[in-house]
Design a protein around this motif. Structure first.
Motif, short mmCIF file in Angstrom:
data_model
loop_
_atom_site.label_atom_id
_atom_site.label_comp_id
_atom_site.label_asym_id
_atom_site.label_seq_id
_atom_site.Cartn_x
_atom_site.Cartn_y
_atom_site.Cartn_z
N ALA A 178 0.86 -1.18 0.00
CA ALA A 178 0.00 0.00 0.00
C ALA A 178 0.90 1.23 0.00
O ALA A 178 1.73 1.38 0.89
N THR A 179 0.74 2.09 -1.00
CA THR A 179 1.62 3.26 -1.10
C THR A 179 0.87 4.57 -1.23
O THR A 179 1.48 5.64 -1.18
N CYS A 180 -0.46 4.52 -1.42
CA CYS A 180 -1.26 5.71 -1.68
C CYS A 180 -2.25 5.96 -0.54
O CYS A 180 -2.47 5.09 0.31
N TYR A 213 -6.13 3.07 11.17
CA TYR A 213 -4.69 3.25 11.36
C TYR A 213 -4.32 4.67 11.74
O TYR A 213 -3.45 4.89 12.59
N ILE A 214 -4.97 5.66 11.15
CA ILE A 214 -4.58 7.05 11.41
C ILE A 214 -5.08 7.51 12.78
O ILE A 214 -6.06 7.00 13.31
N GLU A 221 -1.64 12.70 4.83
CA GLU A 221 -0.75 13.46 3.96
C GLU A 221 0.71 13.23 4.27
O GLU A 221 1.59 13.87 3.66
N SER A 222 0.99 12.33 5.17
CA SER A 222 2.39 12.05 5.53
C SER A 222 2.98 11.01 4.58
O SER A 222 2.35 9.98 4.31
N LEU A 229 3.67 10.03 -1.59
CA LEU A 229 3.65 11.47 -1.35
C LEU A 229 5.04 12.05 -1.08
O LEU A 229 5.19 13.27 -0.97
N ALA A 230 6.04 11.18 -0.96
CA ALA A 230 7.39 11.65 -0.65
C ALA A 230 7.90 12.58 -1.75
O ALA A 230 7.79 12.28 -2.94
N LYS A 231 8.45 13.70 -1.36
CA LYS A 231 8.96 14.68 -2.32
C LYS A 231 10.36 14.33 -2.82
O LYS A 231 10.77 14.79 -3.88
N ASP A 232 11.09 13.55 -2.03
CA ASP A 232 12.45 13.17 -2.40
C ASP A 232 12.62 11.67 -2.21
O ASP A 232 12.61 11.17 -1.09
N LEU A 233 12.76 10.95 -3.31
CA LEU A 233 12.93 9.50 -3.25
C LEU A 233 14.35 9.07 -3.63
O LEU A 233 14.59 7.90 -3.92
#
Length: 310
Positions: A178-180, A213-214, A221-222, A229-233
């Protein structure tokens, strides 16, 4: 062989009668544990705990046959962050140790909603830190591996490890992760629309898992909840992503792999045909499971620096 009409009808009927997780998560958790109950192996397996500083994190270690210092697969189980434990995944981990010739360390991380995000992730992080940095505990290579929610935890742990810079993760294996954060009718991923109703794991079930979970809406949004959602991979581990053809999480898992690759990381992505979400926990006689171990072993061979056919 593709899913035939009879099996498809049966899947639709089962999916239609799905358990209400949000109202009855404790009963569901007990059902999962009962359905996957197995006797603990009497050999090559032992239990211990990792001290997080505040509580003990149970782990179960599965060692393959033979002597030697085996590399480690650090395993995080699935179950939507709500269900599953080291007992319900003992068969999976015993098979994993046998099929990969790796020592498998299964982490019994805290579950939601009693312990919401990021409690389970922090538990996984602490165990990874111990096995990667403490050479008296483990002096070999460590690869993260997880299925579904466990794949999510592995991916998020790798992002967290880069930010905290306390240790380095070299490789990770994400099985239908799960990534989204969106599995509703507004999802941009076609697999959510094609396979989100009649293929065991439904979009409603995924959304219910996420709600449990949240701890607050902002968690959605984390990037440590939804790694897409990561800005730097950049500077992420060498990665193997395995998805299932008839899985609503298929496209988002593959998209995460593509984004990791675009950021300069080594990534292999495999889609297992005629497979449903959760297939990896099936017995070894299933061809999809056997194929997955062939793929995993090829990836692990590359990590050991062995010559493999591309």
């Amino acid at each position: 062989m593709a899913i035939n009409k009879v099996v498809r009808a049966a899947l639709k009927a089962i999916s239609y009668r799905e358990f209400d997780i949000k109202k009855n998560y404790l009963q569901y958790r007990n059902l999962v544990n009962l359905a996957n109950k197995s006797l603990k192996p009497l050999y090559n397996t032992w239990d211990c705990a990792v001290d997080s500083g505040r509580h003990a994190i149970p782990v179960r270690i599965f060692s393959p046959e033979g002597e030697g210092d085996f590399p480690v697969l650090l395993f995080f189980h699935g179950g939507g962050w709500v269900a599953g434990n080291i007992d319900s995944y003992s068969k999976v981990c015993a098979n994993m140790a046998k099929m990969t010739n790796h020592k498998v360390v299964s982490v019994d991380y805290r579950l939601a909603p009693e312990n919401p995000f990021p409690a389970g992730l922090e538990d996984c992080y602490q165990v990874a830190k111990l096995f990667i940095t403490n050479k008296e505990i483990n002096n070999g290579k460590v690869t993260l591996i997880g299925d579904s929610a466990g794949g999510n935890l592995a991916a998020c742990l790798s992002l967290l490890a880069k930010e905290r810079n306390e240790f380095k993760i070299d490789s990770q294996i994400l099985i239908y992760p799960a990534t989204c954060n969106d599995h509703s009718e507004t999802s941009t991923f076609q697999s959510v629309h094609d396979y989100g109703t009649d293929y065991l794991l439904t979009s409603k079930r995924i959304n219910d898992y996420m709600d449990l979970y949240i701890s607050k809406k902002e968690d959605l949004e984390s990037p440590y909840f939804a790694p897409l959602l990561a800005k730097d991979l950049s500077e992420q581990p060498d990665t193997l992503i395995i998805t299932a053809e008839y899985c609503p999480l298929r496209d988002e898992g593959e998209e995460y792999g593509k984004m990791l690759r675009e950021a300069g990381n080594y990534v292999s992505i495999y889609r297992v045909k005629d497979a449903l979400h959760g297939y990896f926990a099936l017995p070894l006689r299933f061809p999809q499971v056997r194929l997955s171990y062939e793929i995993i072993n090829s990836f692990l061979s590359r990590q050991r620096g062995e010559t493999i056919e591309k």
